[in-house]
Design a protein around this motif. Structure first.
Motif, PDB file in Angstrom:
ATOM      1  N   MET A 121       4.400  -4.607  12.444  1.00  0.00           N
ATOM      2  CA  MET A 121       3.607  -5.013  11.304  1.00  0.00           C
ATOM      3  C   MET A 121       2.528  -3.970  11.002  1.00  0.00           C
ATOM      4  O   MET A 121       2.274  -3.669   9.842  1.00  0.00           O
ATOM      5  N   LEU A 122       1.917  -3.447  12.053  1.00  0.00           N
ATOM      6  CA  LEU A 122       0.888  -2.420  11.857  1.00  0.00           C
ATOM      7  C   LEU A 122       1.477  -1.147  11.265  1.00  0.00           C
ATOM      8  O   LEU A 122       0.825  -0.472  10.467  1.00  0.00           O
ATOM      9  N   LEU A 123       2.722  -0.808  11.634  1.00  0.00           N
ATOM     10  CA  LEU A 123       3.373   0.380  11.077  1.00  0.00           C
ATOM     11  C   LEU A 123       3.633   0.201   9.573  1.00  0.00           C
ATOM     12  O   LEU A 123       3.477   1.146   8.794  1.00  0.00           O
ATOM     13  N   VAL A 124       4.028  -0.995   9.182  1.00  0.00           N
ATOM     14  CA  VAL A 124       4.260  -1.256   7.765  1.00  0.00           C
ATOM     15  C   VAL A 124       2.958  -1.135   6.987  1.00  0.00           C
ATOM     16  O   VAL A 124       2.897  -0.503   5.925  1.00  0.00           O
ATOM     17  N   GLY A 137       0.307   0.565   7.871  1.00  0.00           N
ATOM     18  CA  GLY A 137      -0.073   1.980   7.887  1.00  0.00           C
ATOM     19  C   GLY A 137       0.737   2.787   6.898  1.00  0.00           C
ATOM     20  O   GLY A 137       0.220   3.671   6.208  1.00  0.00           O
ATOM     21  N   GLY A 138       2.033   2.500   6.786  1.00  0.00           N
ATOM     22  CA  GLY A 138       2.891   3.186   5.822  1.00  0.00           C
ATOM     23  C   GLY A 138       2.461   2.898   4.397  1.00  0.00           C
ATOM     24  O   GLY A 138       2.437   3.790   3.539  1.00  0.00           O
ATOM     25  N   LEU A 139       2.126   1.649   4.111  1.00  0.00           N
ATOM     26  CA  LEU A 139       1.651   1.299   2.769  1.00  0.00           C
ATOM     27  C   LEU A 139       0.314   1.963   2.452  1.00  0.00           C
ATOM     28  O   LEU A 139       0.046   2.318   1.299  1.00  0.00           O
ATOM     29  N   ALA A 140      -0.517   2.132   3.465  1.00  0.00           N
ATOM     30  CA  ALA A 140      -1.809   2.788   3.245  1.00  0.00           C
ATOM     31  C   ALA A 140      -1.628   4.252   2.870  1.00  0.00           C
ATOM     32  O   ALA A 140      -2.459   4.837   2.178  1.00  0.00           O
ATOM     33  N   ILE A 141      -0.514   4.850   3.281  1.00  0.00           N
ATOM     34  CA  ILE A 141      -0.277   6.265   2.981  1.00  0.00           C
ATOM     35  C   ILE A 141       0.564   6.438   1.721  1.00  0.00           C
ATOM     36  O   ILE A 141       0.207   7.209   0.828  1.00  0.00           O
ATOM     37  N   VAL A 142       1.688   5.724   1.611  1.00  0.00           N
ATOM     38  CA  VAL A 142       2.615   5.946   0.499  1.00  0.00           C
ATOM     39  C   VAL A 142       2.649   4.783  -0.495  1.00  0.00           C
ATOM     40  O   VAL A 142       3.440   4.797  -1.434  1.00  0.00           O
ATOM     41  N   GLY A 143       1.813   3.811  -0.362  1.00  0.00           N
ATOM     42  CA  GLY A 143       1.801   2.661  -1.269  1.00  0.00           C
ATOM     43  C   GLY A 143       1.249   3.021  -2.641  1.00  0.00           C
ATOM     44  O   GLY A 143       0.795   4.143  -2.875  1.00  0.00           O
ATOM     45  N   PRO A 144       1.296   2.075  -3.560  1.00  0.00           N
ATOM     46  CA  PRO A 144       0.833   2.350  -4.929  1.00  0.00           C
ATOM     47  C   PRO A 144      -0.647   2.706  -5.023  1.00  0.00           C
ATOM     48  O   PRO A 144      -1.074   3.362  -5.970  1.00  0.00           O
ATOM     49  N   SER A 145      -1.431   2.287  -4.061  1.00  0.00           N
ATOM     50  CA  SER A 145      -2.847   2.676  -4.050  1.00  0.00           C
ATOM     51  C   SER A 145      -3.173   3.443  -2.768  1.00  0.00           C
ATOM     52  O   SER A 145      -4.318   3.482  -2.341  1.00  0.00           O
TER      53      SER A 145
END
Length: 86
Positions: free
Chosen positions: A1-4, A6-14
């Motif tokens: 869950m933390l990896l997801v 973290g991934g959204l924090a880098i490549v997410g829409p914001s």
């Protein structure tokens, strides 16, 4: 869950990668706002020049001649292409 997360924090829409696109869009919007503000100011000057209490006779004459094609028989009309201000 933390990896997801973290991934959204880098490549997410914001995320971090979208930051550059957001800055580019912000710069484009600022340029567009400046252009529209200039155009609004030009139109406001024209409106002020047409105020019935203190109309600018030169501007009124120019509009009449341009819009109604009213000229004197001995006049020569030279149309100039408007220049863009930068």
């Amino acid at each position: 869950m933390l990896l997801v997360l973290g991934g959204l924090a880098i490549v997410g829409p914001s995320g971090l990668l979208a930051w550059g696109d957001n800055l580019r869009l912000l710069d484009q919007r600022r340029v567009q706002i400046a252009k529209l503000t200039h155009e609004r100011n030009e139109l406001q000057m024209q409106v002020d020049a047409l105020n019935p209490k203190r109309a600018d006779p030169d501007f009124v004459g120019e509009l009449i001649r341009k819009d109604l094609n009213v000229v004197y028989p001995d006049e020569v009309v030279i149309l100039l292409k408007p220049t863009e201000s930068r």
